[in-house]
Design a protein around this motif. Structure first.
Motif, PDB file in Angstrom:
ATOM      1  N   ALA A 153       0.985  -1.306   0.045  1.00  0.00           N
ATOM      2  CA  ALA A 153       0.340   0.156   0.329  1.00  0.00           C
ATOM      3  C   ALA A 153       0.806   1.387   0.261  1.00  0.00           C
ATOM      4  O   ALA A 153       0.420   2.546  -0.383  1.00  0.00           O
ATOM      5  N   GLY A 156       2.264   2.149  -3.031  1.00  0.00           N
ATOM      6  CA  GLY A 156       1.524   2.378  -4.833  1.00  0.00           C
ATOM      7  C   GLY A 156       0.655   3.865  -3.919  1.00  0.00           C
ATOM      8  O   GLY A 156       0.585   5.004  -4.528  1.00  0.00           O
ATOM      9  N   SER A 186      -4.153  10.731   3.314  1.00  0.00           N
ATOM     10  CA  SER A 186      -4.077   9.785   3.092  1.00  0.00           C
ATOM     11  C   SER A 186      -3.562   8.454   3.154  1.00  0.00           C
ATOM     12  O   SER A 186      -3.530   7.065   2.918  1.00  0.00           O
ATOM     13  N   ALA A 189      -4.706   6.032   5.620  1.00  0.00           N
ATOM     14  CA  ALA A 189      -6.524   5.728   4.774  1.00  0.00           C
ATOM     15  C   ALA A 189      -5.709   4.248   4.217  1.00  0.00           C
ATOM     16  O   ALA A 189      -6.279   3.701   4.759  1.00  0.00           O
ATOM     17  N   VAL A 190      -4.566   4.384   3.474  1.00  0.00           N
ATOM     18  CA  VAL A 190      -4.270   3.310   2.261  1.00  0.00           C
ATOM     19  C   VAL A 190      -4.157   2.304   3.788  1.00  0.00           C
ATOM     20  O   VAL A 190      -3.963   1.605   3.775  1.00  0.00           O
ATOM     21  N   LEU A 192      -4.511   1.781   6.747  1.00  0.00           N
ATOM     22  CA  LEU A 192      -5.816   0.824   7.264  1.00  0.00           C
ATOM     23  C   LEU A 192      -6.672   0.382   6.203  1.00  0.00           C
ATOM     24  O   LEU A 192      -7.199  -0.695   6.393  1.00  0.00           O
ATOM     25  N   SER A 193      -6.794   0.471   4.819  1.00  0.00           N
ATOM     26  CA  SER A 193      -7.338   0.102   3.737  1.00  0.00           C
ATOM     27  C   SER A 193      -6.769  -1.045   3.953  1.00  0.00           C
ATOM     28  O   SER A 193      -6.786  -3.014   3.124  1.00  0.00           O
ATOM     29  N   ALA A 194      -5.268  -1.512   4.605  1.00  0.00           N
ATOM     30  CA  ALA A 194      -4.246  -2.748   3.114  1.00  0.00           C
ATOM     31  C   ALA A 194      -4.901  -3.798   5.097  1.00  0.00           C
ATOM     32  O   ALA A 194      -3.696  -4.595   4.755  1.00  0.00           O
TER      33      ALA A 194
ATOM     34  N   TYR B 160      -2.529   4.450  -8.017  1.00  0.00           N
ATOM     35  CA  TYR B 160      -2.174   4.051  -6.563  1.00  0.00           C
ATOM     36  C   TYR B 160      -2.339   1.994  -7.580  1.00  0.00           C
ATOM     37  O   TYR B 160      -1.356   0.841  -6.977  1.00  0.00           O
ATOM     38  N   GLU B 163      -0.061   0.811  -9.712  1.00  0.00           N
ATOM     39  CA  GLU B 163       1.108   0.307  -9.122  1.00  0.00           C
ATOM     40  C   GLU B 163       1.109  -0.636  -7.896  1.00  0.00           C
ATOM     41  O   GLU B 163       2.230  -1.307  -8.233  1.00  0.00           O
ATOM     42  N   MET B 182      -7.710  -4.929   0.367  1.00  0.00           N
ATOM     43  CA  MET B 182      -7.614  -4.007   0.164  1.00  0.00           C
ATOM     44  C   MET B 182      -7.598  -2.758  -0.755  1.00  0.00           C
ATOM     45  O   MET B 182      -7.419  -1.610  -0.541  1.00  0.00           O
ATOM     46  N   SER B 193     -10.020  11.086   2.481  1.00  0.00           N
ATOM     47  CA  SER B 193      -9.081  11.265   3.214  1.00  0.00           C
ATOM     48  C   SER B 193      -9.141  12.132   2.598  1.00  0.00           C
ATOM     49  O   SER B 193      -8.149  14.234   3.432  1.00  0.00           O
TER      50      SER B 193
END
Lengths: 215, 215
Positions: A153, A156, A186, A189-190, A192-194, B160, B163, B182, B193
């Motif tokens: 993440a 990315g 962000s 946020a990403v 966390l999303s992972a 994102y 990648e 994810m 975000s």
């Protein structure tokens, strides 16, 4: 025939000077527009002498790209004395400033380096990797486990930031503060999303997120 | 001299056939490795005849890249009968499958199109824009206001995803399901975000996020 006395730089110093000049000239032109003639003329040397220091135009361009990437990495180094979120915001501010100062240079680094040239791509990949690794290190320094998904993440996210900043420069629909705010938020946020996305974790990030907004 | 009778395709049909053949051959080689000789040989025509349909190798490559991008866009079209989050997951699954089937092709599209060639870059930019716009349309269809910051975040999110998927193929440290999970969760995460980040909004996304995880 009488030899004229001139100030002569040691070869390594001259080479470094020519690379620094190349980086400087990149502020107002793309890398592929950086001609050997212009460099030689600006440095006050002959085209032939330039090739005494660099084997080819390609080698010169690679060295300039490498130096420009190193400068960008140096300028966006996170400050270890700051709290992680604050260090992130400061580093992102430096990054946005860097791209604003050198928009064409930056775009040509991102695009040119993403091109078919393997050496150029290696510089670009290495730059992205360094930027991602710095973040992984900061998270690990907090004593948190960095899962493989989070590492992915973060890689990315570097591409996310690049794309947002390039589009931001091209469109100008969002203020500078809004951009910095969204980029700072962000990353957690990403990350966390992972993760597995359990409520507890989400809530703790939610709280951290509020802290980011409040200043 | 007697003319041999051969099945002759109308020029447009022959052109389309050659482009489709080019896209097919991309599954096992990069765009820059797609030679005119190979295409002509595989199609059973002469090199000269190929140039009857395309003005140059460059034009042929552009048409192949355009067709490959169109196929990718078609295959990742969100299903309007599904709930948005489910449609997103299905579209991302198709995207990952597409990249898995054509890894070299995809990398050369992303990298090649990001290169110095302006026409190639235009195809790439248009593809990214189409993918981003589809998401903006889905959000707007929910009756939600799509702020400029969110539009920017969605554009960044496309980079994102690209990648993450490219790195995922190269490293293989994360399972396919974990990747899909994810990526699906990252869209609401970055959209969130990019908003003002008020607790109410965050909580509603938090709930939606849990719904994504539960299936």
């Amino acid at each position: 025939m009488r030899a004229t006395k001139r100030v002569r730089l040691a070869p390594e110093a001259r080479r470094a000077q020519l690379i620094a000049l190349g980086v400087e000239l990149l502020a107002t032109r793309r890398l592929d527009e950086l001609s050997v003639e212009l460099i030689a003329k600006t440095a006050g040397i002959s085209r032939g002498l330039l090739f005494h220091y660099f084997s080819s135009k390609q080698e010169f361009h690679l060295e300039v790209a490498r130096a420009a990437a190193a400068e960008m990495i140096r300028r966006t180094q996170p400050d270890p004395t700051l709290a992680p979120v604050e260090a992130l915001r400061v580093a992102l501010t430096s990054f946005v400033e860097y791209v604003e100062e050198n928009p064409d240079n930056y775009k040509s680094l991102v695009r040119g380096a993403a091109s078919g040239d393997a050496d150029m791509r290696a510089i670009f990949d290495e730059t992205r990797r360094t930027m991602a690794q710095r973040i992984v290190d900061v998270i690990a320094a907090q004593g948190l486990e960095v899962q493989a998904r989070v590492v992915l993440a973060i890689a990315g996210w570097v591409a996310y930031v690049e794309e947002c900043v390039i589009r931001w420069i091209d469109t100008g629909t969002v203020s500078r503060d809004e951009l910095l705010d969204m980029l700072t938020k962000s990353l957690p946020a990403v990350a966390l999303s992972a993760t597995d996305g359990e409520v507890g974790t989400l809530l703790s990030v939610l709280t951290a997120d509020q802290a980011i907004g409040a200043d």
